[in-house]
Scaffold this active site. Structure first.
Site, short mmCIF file in Angstrom:
data_model
loop_
_atom_site.label_atom_id
_atom_site.label_comp_id
_atom_site.label_asym_id
_atom_site.label_seq_id
_atom_site.Cartn_x
_atom_site.Cartn_y
_atom_site.Cartn_z
N CYS A 239 45.45 26.35 39.96
CA CYS A 239 45.23 26.37 38.71
C CYS A 239 45.00 27.71 38.18
CB CYS A 239 43.83 25.60 38.50
SG CYS A 239 42.37 25.82 39.23
N GLY A 240 43.97 28.23 37.40
CA GLY A 240 43.74 29.55 37.08
C GLY A 240 42.90 30.20 38.02
#
Length: 286
Positions: A239-240
């Site tokens: 993800c981030g």
């Protein structure tokens, strides 16, 4: 499938029954300040007996360009905190938060990674507990410290090279919202936007219903099957910065699929300018 789900997710009613039966259960609240809105998740109320922890202090190390925005915690620091929280290997650890289990999933993953054998998430979190009419309290929990010993490496992990390889040899899911996956222009000096080549967009918010609990097993199964996740092919998630990815690893675990997580995720990936970045809605450049 219900038995598989209850190994990682508990409804408020299931948790209440476990506690009433005298089962060895330790409940942990994961508080946070929303990094985008600044809103504090803690309202002064908690599940009776819950231990207070902090999402962005206790379950990560300080950010660094080389390791990403939310590196995994130093195991000695985590062990010291786990002892102060009174965590014991014999106990079922149930974590909850107030926002769709996003931070609770990270706590679940980190505690499992550190060797705790039975960690589960309260499905729907504190809002679901309250909606069920179950008791809350302002009283802080007095904890008897433990002497637990933790060790890292008990969950499947990917580094940057492993994530890129899995994207071509298996299925690599990108758990960020679609605009971040698609990418676009950025101001000079800001990190690049886009996704890892061959990664498939699978936004973590799709794992939950409008009420904040994880959607039912048949729906999750169908949703991920359409993305090539059928239980036979190796799966990884990023993800981030390792928060939404943990949420998707948890969602997959609830339907019996084991997935690896890339803890450094996009925030680490883009630090190295030699790593490829794809922009657009497709897994590969077109």
């Amino acid at each position: 499938m219900d038995d598989i789900r209850s190994k990682v997710l508990l409804t408020p009613q299931q948790l209440d029954r476990m506690r009433a039966s005298g089962a060895d259960v330790t409940v942990t609240a994961v508080h946070s300040i929303n990094p985008y809105t600044g809103q504090q998740s803690y309202t002064g109320q908690r599940i009776p007996g819950a231990i207070d922890t902090q999402a962005y202090d206790d379950y990560q190390s300080p950010a660094s360009p080389e390791r990403g925005q939310r590196p995994l915690p130093d195991i000695d620091n985590l062990q010291r905190k786990a002892r102060l929280w009174g965590l014991r290997r014999e106990s079922t650890i149930v974590v909850y938060d107030a926002d769709r289990s996003m931070t609770a999933a990270r706590a679940w993953w980190v505690l499992k990674w550190a060797g705790l054998p039975d960690v589960r998430v309260l499905d729907g979190g504190f809002p679901a507990w309250c909606a069920a009419g179950l008791p809350t309290t302002e009283e802080e929990t007095v904890v008897e410290p433990s002497n637990i010993t933790l060790s890292p490496g008990h969950m499947l992990e990917l580094d940057a090279d492993g994530a890129l390889l899995l994207a071509t040899k298996g299925v690599l899911l990108d758990a960020r919202i679609r605009p971040n996956y698609i990418g676009g222009p950025v101001p000079e000096g800001q990190p690049r936007r886009g996704h890892i080549p061959h990664a498939i967009s699978a936004p973590a918010p799709d794992n939950v219903t409008d009420y904040g609990n994880f959607t039912d097993a048949p729906t999750l199964t169908e949703m991920y099957k359409a993305l090539g996740v059928e239980g036979q092919t190796p799966v990884g998630v990023y993800c981030g910065a390792g928060m939404s990815a943990a949420h998707t690893v948890l969602a997959l675990a609830s339907i019996g699929i084991e997935a690896a997580m890339y803890p450094g995720s996009w925030s680490q990936w883009v630090f190295d300018p030699s790593r490829p970045v794809v922009m657009g809605a497709h897994p590969t450049a077109r």
